[in-house]
Design a protein around this motif. Structure first.
Motif, mmCIF file in Angstrom:
data_model
loop_
_atom_site.group_PDB
_atom_site.id
_atom_site.type_symbol
_atom_site.label_atom_id
_atom_site.label_comp_id
_atom_site.label_asym_id
_atom_site.label_seq_id
_atom_site.Cartn_x
_atom_site.Cartn_y
_atom_site.Cartn_z
ATOM 1 N N THR A 32 52.366 21.918 -6.984
ATOM 2 C CA THR A 32 51.456 20.901 -6.457
ATOM 3 C C THR A 32 51.061 19.521 -7.562
ATOM 4 O O THR A 32 51.823 18.835 -8.416
ATOM 5 N N ALA A 33 50.699 18.371 -7.162
ATOM 6 C CA ALA A 33 50.194 17.418 -8.129
ATOM 7 C C ALA A 33 49.065 17.038 -8.618
ATOM 8 O O ALA A 33 47.860 16.862 -7.830
ATOM 9 N N GLY A 34 49.065 17.493 -10.214
ATOM 10 C CA GLY A 34 47.498 17.458 -10.680
ATOM 11 C C GLY A 34 47.535 17.125 -12.079
ATOM 12 O O GLY A 34 48.901 17.163 -12.800
ATOM 13 N N THR A 92 58.178 25.474 -13.919
ATOM 14 C CA THR A 92 58.828 24.509 -15.127
ATOM 15 C C THR A 92 58.568 24.515 -16.351
ATOM 16 O O THR A 92 58.590 24.208 -17.120
ATOM 17 N N HIS A 93 57.505 25.988 -16.276
ATOM 18 C CA HIS A 93 57.303 26.356 -17.577
ATOM 19 C C HIS A 93 58.157 26.859 -18.786
ATOM 20 O O HIS A 93 58.994 27.059 -18.296
ATOM 21 N N ARG A 94 58.590 25.687 -20.471
ATOM 22 C CA ARG A 94 59.422 26.529 -21.085
ATOM 23 C C ARG A 94 60.296 27.851 -21.230
ATOM 24 O O ARG A 94 61.612 27.930 -21.526
ATOM 25 N N ARG A 95 59.141 28.443 -20.887
ATOM 26 C CA ARG A 95 59.449 30.156 -21.331
ATOM 27 C C ARG A 95 60.503 30.768 -20.171
ATOM 28 O O ARG A 95 60.512 31.514 -20.690
ATOM 29 N N THR A 98 53.229 24.667 -10.023
ATOM 30 C CA THR A 98 51.599 23.975 -10.459
ATOM 31 C C THR A 98 52.203 22.872 -10.687
ATOM 32 O O THR A 98 53.627 22.784 -11.979
ATOM 33 N N GLY A 99 51.819 22.377 -10.778
ATOM 34 C CA GLY A 99 51.491 20.755 -11.743
ATOM 35 C C GLY A 99 50.259 20.506 -12.343
ATOM 36 O O GLY A 99 48.981 20.505 -11.824
ATOM 37 N N THR A 100 50.923 20.592 -13.466
ATOM 38 C CA THR A 100 49.481 20.572 -15.157
ATOM 39 C C THR A 100 49.231 19.071 -15.586
ATOM 40 O O THR A 100 48.211 18.935 -15.974
ATOM 41 N N ALA A 112 53.799 14.711 -15.811
ATOM 42 C CA ALA A 112 55.275 15.205 -16.327
ATOM 43 C C ALA A 112 55.519 16.290 -15.626
ATOM 44 O O ALA A 112 56.212 16.258 -15.136
ATOM 45 N N GLU A 113 55.084 17.777 -15.646
ATOM 46 C CA GLU A 113 54.557 19.250 -15.057
ATOM 47 C C GLU A 113 54.563 18.644 -13.704
ATOM 48 O O GLU A 113 55.511 19.266 -13.134
#
Length: 267
Positions: A64-66, A14-17, A40-42, A45-46
């Motif tokens: 993942t959620a975190g 989901t990273h903007r790149r 990966t959830g960071t 929102a992510e």
């Protein structure tokens, strides 16, 4: 060499790149034999974005959620409620990315420690494994983890970089280990290259951590220098060579380990 069934346990898809060509990145991953990706959830929102994307691709993605240690200062009751909600349903398979990062200290260390402990408690309560991060914080990381480890159903230290002493401390805590393209860098990856053969096959998984950590020794680097899941096979081959194993055998074992660890479909 082609592969048909690899699992990338750490992808920041989901990273903007990836905003400009995400669909093409997913297709290239499939073409390269990456049939499973754990997104990966960071942050709150992510983590929500990762869950939405994974839910749109249920055959090949989970999430993942975190809250990453860089974002630890954002931890609040509202954030906890978001993570709990995500953890209670598919496609979430782990709590994290959580841990400590004293290299950059984007969040105060006391906030990092509190956020880490809270998420380990949450993982135990939800019955999910923890997806862990550690950088330049070995003593505090291990101390906090030891307090919670018995209650966790599992934990993986993702993007492990060494040294051997930390590896064996983690193995003593029954952790799984995730290896990225860091191992392909002869400048920074020496400690990892020296000890990767010590990782028991039943604890070893592979990942790209894309868009970060493009393997340094890839022959034809993309112009944008962006890593993506399609390069997982390169990480696999480097790990296999350093462990004196066949890449095919390692592909099968890492996929099997990931399926068990994350309770993926078919295991």
């Amino acid at each position: 060499m082609g592969y048909s069934n690899l699992t990338d346990i750490g992808v920041n898809l989901t990273h903007r790149r990836f905003d400009g060509d995400r669909a093409a990145v997913i297709e290239r991953a499939r073409a390269a034999g990456v049939t499973r990706m754990v997104l990966t959830g960071t942050s709150a929102a992510e983590s929500q974005a990762a869950a939405r994307l994974a839910a749109a691709h249920p055959r090949c993605m989970t999430s993942t959620a975190g809250v990453h240690p860089h974002e630890a200062s954002t931890w609040s009751q509202a954030t906890r409620e978001v993570i709990v909600d995500l953890a209670s349903r598919e496609p979430t398979v782990a709590i994290g990315e959580t841990g400590l990062d004293y290299c950059r200290d984007f969040s105060p260390r006391t906030d990092q420690q509190a956020c880490f402990a809270a998420q380990l408690d949450l993982a135990a309560t939800q019955g999910l494994p923890a997806f862990l991060h550690q950088r330049d914080a070995e003593a505090d990381f291990l101390a906090i983890l030891r307090q919670h480890r018995d209650a966790l159903p599992g934990a993986v230290l993702h993007c492990f970089t060494g040294p051997r002493s930390l590896l064996h401390a983690c193995l003593d805590l029954d952790l799984h280990i995730g290896v990225t393209g860091w191992i392909c860098d002869e400048r920074r990856g020496g400690a990892l290259r020296d000890c990767v053969a010590d990782i028991p096959a039943e604890r070893l998984m592979i990942e790209t951590d894309a868009p970060f950590l493009l393997p340094r020794d890839i022959a034809q680097k993309p112009a944008n220098r962006r890593n993506e899941p399609a390069y997982l096979g390169h990480v696999l081959e480097t790990v296999a060579a350093l462990r004196d194993e066949s890449a095919a055998d390692l592909a099968a074992s890492t996929t099997r380990v990931a399926a068990r660890f994350f309770s993926l479909e078919g295991e």
